[in-house]
Design an enzyme around this catalytic site. Structure first.
Site, mmCIF file in Angstrom:
data_model
loop_
_atom_site.group_PDB
_atom_site.id
_atom_site.type_symbol
_atom_site.label_atom_id
_atom_site.label_comp_id
_atom_site.label_asym_id
_atom_site.label_seq_id
_atom_site.Cartn_x
_atom_site.Cartn_y
_atom_site.Cartn_z
ATOM 1 C CB CYS A 35 -0.940 0.017 1.193
ATOM 2 S SG CYS A 35 -0.096 0.102 2.778
ATOM 3 C CG ASP A 37 -0.327 3.506 3.912
ATOM 4 O OD1 ASP A 37 -0.220 4.170 2.879
ATOM 5 O OD2 ASP A 37 -1.408 3.175 4.408
ATOM 6 C CB CYS A 60 -4.868 4.295 5.156
ATOM 7 S SG CYS A 60 -4.596 3.036 6.406
ATOM 8 C CB CYS A 104 -3.629 -0.229 8.956
ATOM 9 S SG CYS A 104 -4.460 -0.369 7.359
HETATM 10 FE FE1 FES Z 1 -1.659 0.167 4.223
HETATM 11 FE FE2 FES Z 1 -3.452 1.196 5.882
HETATM 12 S S1 FES Z 1 -3.727 0.736 3.763
HETATM 13 S S2 FES Z 1 -1.358 0.808 6.281
#
Ligand code: FES
Length: 143
Positions: A35, A37, A60, A104
């Site tokens: 993702c 992040d 996110c 996450c």
């Molecule tokens: Fe990857 Fe939340 S979508 S940490």
């Protein structure tokens, strides 16, 4: 039922302990390559106890809420308790996350562990490497 609990929304909208600790005793940065992040945790440590903690999360809302909750859960706690923090505990404290957002909360667990490991490394404190398995994302990718 709403996708996100009130606690998730509260910590997303009003995250606790956001920021940087200058001269932190341990810093942990982890990311999820899928993702994209990134989460960074800063620790101030005295007498094996977390005396201050801050975070920066580029990610996110669930990642922000997870980091915020994780910092509250380890503030003032001995390192042994910080190391024992699991993503399940963070998720439960947030009254749950949607299944596709559980990864996450994994970032929060991993960032805390990475920060403690950094503290041990900087200070030449011996630890069992088995306590710090290679970080991997929820999708199984090496981070
Ligand atoms: Fe990857 Fe939340 S979508 S940490």
């Amino acid at each position: 039922m709403a996708l996100y609990s009130e606690k998730v929304m509260d910590h997303f909208r009003h995250p606790r302990n956001v920021g940087v600790i200058e001269n932190a005793d341990g810093v942990g940065e982890v990311g999820n390559p899928v993702c994209g992040d990134i989460m960074k945790i800063y620790l101030k440590i005295e007498n094996d106890t977390v005396t201050d903690v801050k975070f920066e999360t580029f990610g996110c809302g669930s990642a922000i809420a997870s980091s915020s909750m994780a910092t509250e859960m380890i503030m003032g706690k001995p390192l042994s308790e910080a190391l024992a923090l699991t993503n399940q505990a963070v998720t439960e404290a947030l009254d749950g996350l949607p299944a596709h957002k559980l990864h996450c909360s994994v970032l929060a667990e991993e960032a805390v562990r990475a920060a403690v490991k950094d503290y041990y490394d900087r200070n030449g404190i011996a630890y069992d490497p088995a306590d710090f398995p290679a970080e991997s994302c929820a999708h199984g990718c090496e981070v």
